[in-house]
Write an enzyme that holds these catalytic residues in place. Structure first.
Site, short mmCIF file in Angstrom:
data_model
loop_
_atom_site.label_atom_id
_atom_site.label_comp_id
_atom_site.label_asym_id
_atom_site.label_seq_id
_atom_site.Cartn_x
_atom_site.Cartn_y
_atom_site.Cartn_z
N ASP A 57 -6.87 4.58 -5.12
CA ASP A 57 -7.51 4.43 -3.80
C ASP A 57 -8.19 5.77 -3.54
O ASP A 57 -8.41 6.56 -4.47
CB ASP A 57 -6.48 4.07 -2.73
CG ASP A 57 -7.11 3.60 -1.41
OD1 ASP A 57 -6.75 4.15 -0.36
OD2 ASP A 57 -7.96 2.70 -1.45
N LYS A 96 0.86 -1.19 0.00
CA LYS A 96 0.00 0.00 0.00
C LYS A 96 0.89 1.23 0.00
O LYS A 96 2.04 1.18 0.42
CB LYS A 96 -0.91 0.02 1.23
CG LYS A 96 -2.18 0.82 1.05
CD LYS A 96 -3.22 0.10 0.21
CE LYS A 96 -4.50 0.91 0.08
NZ LYS A 96 -5.53 0.19 -0.67
#
Length: 452
Positions: free
Chosen positions: A166, A126
């Site tokens: 995201d 991430k």
């Protein structure tokens, strides 16, 4: 002291300033106790829990860029490459002022198991920045994205680490980042997913997380002899995940009566108008007040502390699609008192641990985000496959594969819960089932590859 307790104690000492990461790690390891206890000697010897909770690497860097007034701004960039035992690191880039190392670590840790559940060969990672795209011009966003990618490009690649979008990172941002990567590396490769359709993107990627959430929810209900047809739902959020969750829910015969943004929420007893919501959020990038102004049946409520927001209404299913820890214990009590049947998470960890436990103990069918919102990363992996083959599949092909993946995820988490007799509130414990199913695949790979 058990192996799980020892590792959790170590994690709390080493990561005391990262509550989101500790919350995620505690939830996962607690639910894995039956698996760990059955293999404790081997897992201790191989330090499996220490290795799986410590990222392979944590990259933090400065992102300088110039705003429209000629002023130099400085943000902080992150990429946490957590575990690549089953494939290249895969996970989104979040652009939001709340981003810090602890949040990126929590998201990356969750991504390990979520990616494993997809059945596709992708590891967990991430990244992101505390940059806020809201209110910025296209030129300012390009300046930031180019600076961000200049540093990030040193650590990623199509077979190394493949970031995606995201919160705050949509097609515009992915485009600017991809252009900069191509300029620096001098090659056109599938290093990012969520790309535009004319340059390597996949059809159905935009819809994937929201659609996938409903495919899994539908499988859950059917497995319990229930139908979604004619039911009512509460949805939080009004971004990409929420919009397409609402769209697919309506296609399955569900009336969705709520959505929300950072300043308030909409209650529309006639059902959310998806076309209008898309116009307000995707075209105008406006607040939900504009939705309420355009639809007479809709009521807008400004967010205030202590209010239940979208969770106060009598609904059959709840779909939290906004952000972490948005559904707390009091919200859970409200949902239970109103007779909710299921809560399936479209966002990452949107339900607090206390709320999750209360919902499960009161007989609510609960599936966490690792399983329920895996449709987005699954379709990102399908985009990677198309890039590798230099092919482009039709919307129907991708959507069919997505539906199959989500139904398989549900079958696997249900099977894992049953194998370890994990039940709560009279139902299979799907949170534990998801963690176990994801964990087993990753650990098998880790053991096979030796200490690395």
């Amino acid at each position: 002291m058990s192996y799980v307790d020892e590792v959790l104690e170590q994690l709390k000492k080493k990561n005391a300033s990262e509550p989101e990461f500790l919350q995620a790690a505690t939830e996962v390891l607690d639910s894995l106790r039956p698996v760990i206890d059955a293999n404790e000697q081997l897992y201790r010897k191989e330090a499996i829990l220490e290795r799986i909770t410590e990222p392979d690497r944590q990259i933090m860097f400065r992102v300088p860029w110039v705003d429209d007034n000629g002023q130099v701004q400085v943000n902080r960039g992150f990429r946490v490459q957590f575990n690549n035992a089953i494939g290249p690191y895969k996970g989104g880039l979040r652009l939001h002022p709340s981003v810090n190392l602890g949040i990126i670590k929590f998201l990356g840790f969750e991504q390990i198991f979520k990616n494993s559940l997809t059945t596709l060969p992708i590891g967990g990672g991430k990244g992101g920045s505390d940059f806020d795209p809201k209110g910025k011009s296209d030129r300012e966003i390009m300046a930031f994205c180019q600076s961000f990618m200049t540093e990030l490009s040193k650590y990623i690649g199509a077979d190394v680490d493949v970031p995606a979008g995201d919160i705050g990172t949509g097609a515009r941002e992915i485009g600017f980042m991809f252009g900069q990567y191509k300029r620096i590396q001098g090659m056109f490769e599938g290093v990012l997913t969520g790309k535009g359709l004319t340059w390597g993107g996949s059809l159905a990627r935009t819809q994937a997380t929201g659609y996938g959430l409903l495919y899994l929810t539908d499988a859950l209900w059917r497995d319990h002899g229930k139908s979604l047809e004619g039911k009512t739902a509460a949805v939080s959020g009004s971004g990409n995940v929420a919009i397409y969750a609402i769209e697919k829910a309506q296609q399955l015969g569900v009336k969705v009566v709520t959505c929300s943004d950072s300043t308030g929420w909409i209650y529309d007893p006639e059902g959310i108008d998806v076309a209008l919501l898309k116009e307000v959020k995707e075209v105008k990038r406006a607040r939900l007040t504009e939705y309420a102004a355009a639809k007479s049946s809709a009521q807008y409520f400004e967010k205030k502390n202590g209010e239940h927001g979208v969770w106060q209404y009598k609904v059959d299913l709840a779909l939290p699609c906004a952000t972490q820890n948005e559904l707390d214990l009091e919200d859970a009590k409200m949902l239970v008192s109103n007779g909710v049947t299921s809560v399936t998470e479209g966002a990452n960890m949107p339900t607090t641990l206390e709320a999750t436990k209360y919902l499960q103990e009161n007989g609510v069918l609960f599936v966490g985000g690792k399983a329920a919102n895996a449709g987005g990363v699954a379709t990102s992996a399908l985009e990677m496959s198309q890039n590798s083959e230099r092919l482009s599949w039709t919307f129907e092909e991708v959507d069919s594969k997505l539906k199959g993946i989500m139904e398989t995820i549900y079958a696997n988490i249900s099977d894992a819960a049953k194998r370890y007799n994990m039940t709560v509130g009279g139902n299979d414990d799907y949170v534990a089932g998801a963690n176990i199913a994801g964990f087993e695949k990753v650990v098998d790979a880790m053991l096979a590859q030796g200490v690395c």
